[in-house]
Design an enzyme around this catalytic site. Structure first.
Site, PDB file in Angstrom:
ATOM      1  N   ARG A  42       0.813  -1.219   0.000  1.00  0.00           N
ATOM      2  CA  ARG A  42       0.000   0.000   0.000  1.00  0.00           C
ATOM      3  C   ARG A  42       0.848   1.271   0.000  1.00  0.00           C
ATOM      4  NH1 ARG A  42      -5.167  -0.997   4.040  1.00  0.00           N
ATOM      5  NH2 ARG A  42      -5.178  -3.256   3.994  1.00  0.00           N
ATOM      6  N   ASP A  67      -3.915  -1.830  -3.061  1.00  0.00           N
ATOM      7  CA  ASP A  67      -4.722  -2.103  -1.877  1.00  0.00           C
ATOM      8  C   ASP A  67      -5.464  -3.407  -2.139  1.00  0.00           C
ATOM      9  OD1 ASP A  67      -6.442  -2.262   0.236  1.00  0.00           O
ATOM     10  OD2 ASP A  67      -7.451  -0.351  -0.146  1.00  0.00           O
ATOM     11  N   ASN A  94       1.331 -12.911   1.219  1.00  0.00           N
ATOM     12  CA  ASN A  94       1.991 -12.539   2.472  1.00  0.00           C
ATOM     13  C   ASN A  94       1.354 -11.360   3.180  1.00  0.00           C
ATOM     14  OD1 ASN A  94       4.468 -12.258   4.354  1.00  0.00           O
ATOM     15  ND2 ASN A  94       4.376 -10.269   3.298  1.00  0.00           N
ATOM     16  N   TYR A 159      -6.935 -11.201  14.218  1.00  0.00           N
ATOM     17  CA  TYR A 159      -5.816 -11.826  13.502  1.00  0.00           C
ATOM     18  C   TYR A 159      -5.991 -13.340  13.463  1.00  0.00           C
ATOM     19  CZ  TYR A 159      -0.896 -13.023  12.534  1.00  0.00           C
ATOM     20  OH  TYR A 159       0.258 -13.531  11.992  1.00  0.00           O
ATOM     21  N   LYS A 163      -6.564 -15.757  10.235  1.00  0.00           N
ATOM     22  CA  LYS A 163      -5.537 -16.752   9.930  1.00  0.00           C
ATOM     23  C   LYS A 163      -6.094 -18.174   9.973  1.00  0.00           C
ATOM     24  CE  LYS A 163      -1.906 -14.142   9.177  1.00  0.00           C
ATOM     25  NZ  LYS A 163      -1.229 -14.122   7.854  1.00  0.00           N
ATOM     26  N   THR A 194      10.931  -9.728  12.610  1.00  0.00           N
ATOM     27  CA  THR A 194      10.837  -8.991  11.354  1.00  0.00           C
ATOM     28  C   THR A 194      10.836  -7.487  11.575  1.00  0.00           C
ATOM     29  OG1 THR A 194       8.425  -8.964  11.425  1.00  0.00           O
ATOM     30  CG2 THR A 194       9.475 -10.848  10.319  1.00  0.00           C
TER      31      THR A 194
END
Length: 335
Positions: A42, A67, A94, A159, A163, A194
């Site tokens: 984005r 997007d 991802n 989340y 998932k 990360t």
């Protein structure tokens, strides 16, 4: 750039959420194996920096601001890739968001946003690439899910819900596509360093939510070096592995939940009691980014505990609070 001998050499790959964090690391690994890349995200500035970095290694890479919650975007991305490369050989789903906080601080819209990006966007991307892959009788689809898609984690319910949906879809898709020559790899990461703790969104007692989440993401015994994770993911795609679970902690959690689900839920209930309360009574509250929560917390202790994750953020094009430049912590971490 020295290209690793790989069955992926010369193939074209489309990586969503490829501008930073795990997505950028996967793009680096694919580039090292000689893949031609189309990355999307984005944020135009993040995407430009990522493309410049990858091009500097000698990779053939293009980027598109996108997007993925826009239903028309996947078809546009695949058309762009086909125009540049002829077709899409590898799809890496991802892109994602992380919303952290107790249930009473979450709204229906939080769940819808999570589902749109981490389930429906994956679904639409798969639907967009499948006709071409079917016509060629080959292709690789890599779906990045999460330990949260096997074991529901307190304070991460939007989340985890998204998932779980993505993991179930990926498992079923693999079974249906097995005879077609198209492989589907379900990636189930645990905590990884990360730097994404700065991009996560925190609600309730946001500073304390940030403190526990960032600490977990930065602890070597709980989290995994993101570079190693990306290499493992790309190797799994090379070998067309059906599933890969990353980190010993994630593997242990999946096994425990499989053989003793009641015990696992009881343990998670104990964990929930240790997590921060909403801090603002009940009802939805305004959320803030990890960068904002870190700035407001202003804890040198948390900064030290999260030093590895903070360094990863700098290396992986993640946002970093300006105040962390005031001092540095020497950190060493193996490859």
């Amino acid at each position: 750039m020295a290209t690793t001998k790989s069955p992926l050499k010369g193939l074209s790959a489309l990586v969503t959420g490829g501008s930073r964090g795990l997505g950028l690391l996967i793009a680096r690994e694919l580039a090292s194996r000689g893949c031609r890349l189309l990355i999307c995200a984005r944020d135009a500035d993040e995407l430009r920096r990522a493309e410049e970095e990858l091009r500097a290694t000698g990779a053939e890479v293009h980027s598109t601001v996108a997007d993925l919650t826009d239903a028309a975007t996947p078809e546009r991305l695949v058309a762009d890739a086909q125009e540049r490369f002829g077709h899409v050989d590898i799809l890496v789903n991802n892109a994602g968001i992380i919303q952290v906080g107790p249930m009473e601080t979450m709204t229906e819209q939080d769940f819808r946003e999570a589902m749109e990006l981490m389930f429906f966007a994956q679904l639409r991307m798969v639907l967009a690439v499948l006709p071409g892959m079917r016509s060629r009788g080959t292709g690789r689809i890599v779906n990045i899910t999460s330990i949260g898609g096997r074991v529901a984690v307190p304070h991460l319910l939007p989340y985890s819900a998204a998932k779980f949906a993505a993991t179930g879809f990926s498992d079923g898709l693999r079974a249906e596509l097995a005879p077609t020559g198209i492989s589907v790899t379900t990636v189930i990461p645990g905590l990884m360093r990360t730097g994404s703790h700065f991009a996560a969104r925190f609600g309730g007692n946001a500073e304390q939510e940030y403190a526990w989440f960032a600490t977990g993401a930065g602890m070597p015994l709980l989290s995994m070096n993101a570079g190693r994770a990306a290499r493992a993911i790309v190797r799994a795609a090379e070998r067309r592995r059906p599933e890969i679970i990353l980190t010993p902690a994630a593997k242990a959690a999946v096994r425990l939940h499989g053989v003793a689900p009641v015990t696992a839920v009881r343990m998670l209930s104990l964990v929930d009691r240790l997590l921060p309360s909403s801090g603002n009574g009940t009802g939805p509250v305004q959320t803030m980014s990890g960068v904002q929560a870190c700035e407001r917390l202003d804890s040198r202790l948390v900064d030290r505990v999260t030093a590895l994750a903070n360094r990863a953020a700098r290396h992986h094009n993640e946002p970093v609070p300006a105040r962390l430049g005031r001092w540095s912590v020497p950190v060493k971490e193996g490859k």
